[in-house]
Scaffold this motif. Structure first.
Motif, PDB file in Angstrom:
ATOM      1  N   TYR A   1     -17.240 100.690   1.260  1.00 43.87           N
ATOM      2  CA  TYR A   1     -18.640 100.324   1.094  1.00 43.87           C
ATOM      3  C   TYR A   1     -19.475 101.579   0.892  1.00 43.87           C
ATOM      4  N   TYR A   2     -20.536 101.441   0.093  1.00 44.90           N
ATOM      5  CA  TYR A   2     -21.431 102.547  -0.194  1.00 44.90           C
ATOM      6  C   TYR A   2     -22.834 102.012  -0.444  1.00 44.90           C
ATOM      7  N   LEU A   3     -23.825 102.875  -0.229  1.00 49.40           N
ATOM      8  CA  LEU A   3     -25.219 102.495  -0.460  1.00 49.40           C
ATOM      9  C   LEU A   3     -25.485 102.427  -1.946  1.00 49.40           C
ATOM     10  N   THR A   4     -26.284 101.466  -2.366  1.00 45.11           N
ATOM     11  CA  THR A   4     -26.596 101.334  -3.788  1.00 45.11           C
ATOM     12  C   THR A   4     -27.872 102.053  -4.168  1.00 45.11           C
ATOM     13  N   ALA A   5     -28.705 102.399  -3.210  1.00 46.09           N
ATOM     14  CA  ALA A   5     -29.983 103.044  -3.502  1.00 46.09           C
ATOM     15  C   ALA A   5     -29.806 104.529  -3.692  1.00 46.09           C
TER      16      ALA A   5
ATOM     17  N   PRO B   1     -30.708  95.319  13.795  1.00 45.78           N
ATOM     18  CA  PRO B   1     -30.390  96.714  14.127  1.00 45.78           C
ATOM     19  C   PRO B   1     -28.978  97.135  13.721  1.00 45.78           C
ATOM     20  N   SER B   2     -28.018  96.228  13.800  1.00 49.97           N
ATOM     21  CA  SER B   2     -26.645  96.593  13.416  1.00 49.97           C
ATOM     22  C   SER B   2     -26.574  96.954  11.945  1.00 49.97           C
ATOM     23  N   ALA B   3     -27.299  96.258  11.088  1.00 55.83           N
ATOM     24  CA  ALA B   3     -27.297  96.560   9.658  1.00 55.83           C
ATOM     25  C   ALA B   3     -27.962  97.910   9.396  1.00 55.83           C
ATOM     26  N   LYS B   4     -29.013  98.212  10.155  1.00 60.57           N
ATOM     27  CA  LYS B   4     -29.678  99.506  10.005  1.00 60.57           C
ATOM     28  C   LYS B   4     -28.745 100.644  10.407  1.00 60.57           C
ATOM     29  N   LEU B   5     -28.007 100.441  11.486  1.00 61.63           N
ATOM     30  CA  LEU B   5     -27.068 101.466  11.943  1.00 61.63           C
ATOM     31  C   LEU B   5     -25.954 101.672  10.920  1.00 61.63           C
ATOM     32  N   VAL B   6     -25.402 100.600  10.396  1.00 67.00           N
ATOM     33  CA  VAL B   6     -24.336 100.718   9.393  1.00 67.00           C
ATOM     34  C   VAL B   6     -24.864 101.438   8.147  1.00 67.00           C
ATOM     35  N   ALA B   7     -26.072 101.122   7.725  1.00 70.06           N
ATOM     36  CA  ALA B   7     -26.667 101.804   6.572  1.00 70.06           C
ATOM     37  C   ALA B   7     -26.829 103.295   6.845  1.00 70.06           C
ATOM     38  N   LYS B   8     -27.245 103.636   8.052  1.00 73.24           N
ATOM     39  CA  LYS B   8     -27.421 105.049   8.411  1.00 73.24           C
ATOM     40  C   LYS B   8     -26.086 105.786   8.414  1.00 73.24           C
TER      41      LYS B   8
ATOM     42  N   ARG C   1     -25.073  91.210   5.490  1.00 76.15           N
ATOM     43  CA  ARG C   1     -26.536  91.229   5.375  1.00 76.15           C
ATOM     44  C   ARG C   1     -27.005  92.318   4.405  1.00 76.15           C
ATOM     45  N   LEU C   2     -26.372  93.481   4.458  1.00 77.73           N
ATOM     46  CA  LEU C   2     -26.732  94.571   3.549  1.00 77.73           C
ATOM     47  C   LEU C   2     -26.385  94.223   2.101  1.00 77.73           C
ATOM     48  N   GLU C   3     -25.267  93.536   1.893  1.00 76.48           N
ATOM     49  CA  GLU C   3     -24.895  93.121   0.539  1.00 76.48           C
ATOM     50  C   GLU C   3     -25.849  92.061   0.005  1.00 76.48           C
ATOM     51  N   GLU C   4     -26.308  91.146   0.863  1.00 78.48           N
ATOM     52  CA  GLU C   4     -27.269  90.112   0.457  1.00 78.48           C
ATOM     53  C   GLU C   4     -28.573  90.710  -0.046  1.00 78.48           C
ATOM     54  N   THR C   5     -28.972  91.832   0.513  1.00 79.18           N
ATOM     55  CA  THR C   5     -30.219  92.482   0.113  1.00 79.18           C
ATOM     56  C   THR C   5     -29.983  93.586  -0.923  1.00 79.18           C
ATOM     57  N   ASP C   6     -28.777  93.653  -1.458  1.00 78.03           N
ATOM     58  CA  ASP C   6     -28.407  94.619  -2.504  1.00 78.03           C
ATOM     59  C   ASP C   6     -28.594  96.069  -2.077  1.00 78.03           C
ATOM     60  N   LEU C   7     -28.379  96.353  -0.806  1.00 78.29           N
ATOM     61  CA  LEU C   7     -28.453  97.728  -0.319  1.00 78.29           C
ATOM     62  C   LEU C   7     -27.077  98.388  -0.273  1.00 78.29           C
ATOM     63  N   VAL C   8     -26.041  97.561  -0.221  1.00 74.82           N
ATOM     64  CA  VAL C   8     -24.663  98.055  -0.129  1.00 74.82           C
ATOM     65  C   VAL C   8     -23.816  97.314  -1.152  1.00 74.82           C
ATOM     66  N   ASP C   9     -22.866  98.036  -1.717  1.00 68.38           N
ATOM     67  CA  ASP C   9     -21.893  97.428  -2.623  1.00 68.38           C
ATOM     68  C   ASP C   9     -20.512  97.891  -2.184  1.00 68.38           C
ATOM     69  N   SER C  10     -19.487  97.268  -2.732  1.00 68.98           N
ATOM     70  CA  SER C  10     -18.125  97.626  -2.338  1.00 68.98           C
ATOM     71  C   SER C  10     -17.246  97.756  -3.576  1.00 68.98           C
TER      72      SER C  10
ATOM     73  N   ARG D   1     -36.871  96.865   2.654  1.00 69.91           N
ATOM     74  CA  ARG D   1     -35.786  95.877   2.747  1.00 69.91           C
ATOM     75  C   ARG D   1     -35.023  96.027   4.059  1.00 69.91           C
ATOM     76  N   LEU D   2     -34.848  97.237   4.530  1.00 68.68           N
ATOM     77  CA  LEU D   2     -34.157  97.467   5.803  1.00 68.68           C
ATOM     78  C   LEU D   2     -34.960  96.957   6.993  1.00 68.68           C
ATOM     79  N   ARG D   3     -36.270  96.991   6.872  1.00 67.34           N
ATOM     80  CA  ARG D   3     -37.149  96.608   7.974  1.00 67.34           C
ATOM     81  C   ARG D   3     -36.854  95.197   8.490  1.00 67.34           C
ATOM     82  N   GLU D   4     -36.489  94.285   7.612  1.00 70.08           N
ATOM     83  CA  GLU D   4     -36.251  92.892   7.976  1.00 70.08           C
ATOM     84  C   GLU D   4     -34.836  92.625   8.495  1.00 70.08           C
ATOM     85  N   LEU D   5     -33.966  93.618   8.439  1.00 73.01           N
ATOM     86  CA  LEU D   5     -32.570  93.426   8.833  1.00 73.01           C
ATOM     87  C   LEU D   5     -32.358  93.705  10.317  1.00 73.01           C
TER      88      LEU D   5
END
Length: 90
Positions: free
Chosen positions: A86-90, A28-35, A65-74, A22-26
């Motif tokens: 915000y926090y990772l859901t996985a 770079p800014s979304a990948k950095l925020v997730a990291k 973008r991360l919330e749309e893909t259900d990777l982050v919740d708040s 799911r991260l692959r399609e996002l």
């Protein structure tokens, strides 16, 4: 001497194949925020901007973008109910 048991170590959410895909399609800014969230969570949008060195607007876009893909919740912050964290859901 300190020893760490294997079960004491929290596995990285980025080892999860589904999350990586799911991260692959996002962007770079979304990948950095997730990291950043992987290392220090939960964080406010301002804290994410400070730690990632990204502008507030870019962090907001990445979080959306991360919330749309259900990777982050708040949720509302326990320290300051006016802020969301915000926090990772996985």
């Amino acid at each position: 001497m300190s020893t760490t048991k294997a079960e004491d170590v929290t596995p990285s959410p980025f080892t999860n194949d589904e999350m990586r895909e799911r991260l692959r399609e996002l962007p770079p800014s979304a990948k950095l925020v997730a990291k950043v969230l992987e290392d220090d969570e939960p964080l406010s949008q301002g804290q994410l901007a400070d730690l990632s060195l990204l502008p507030d607007r870019t962090v907001r876009y990445a979080l959306n973008r991360l919330e749309e893909t259900d990777l982050v919740d708040s949720r509302y912050s326990f320290r300051d109910a006016r802020k969301q964290v915000y926090y990772l859901t996985a």
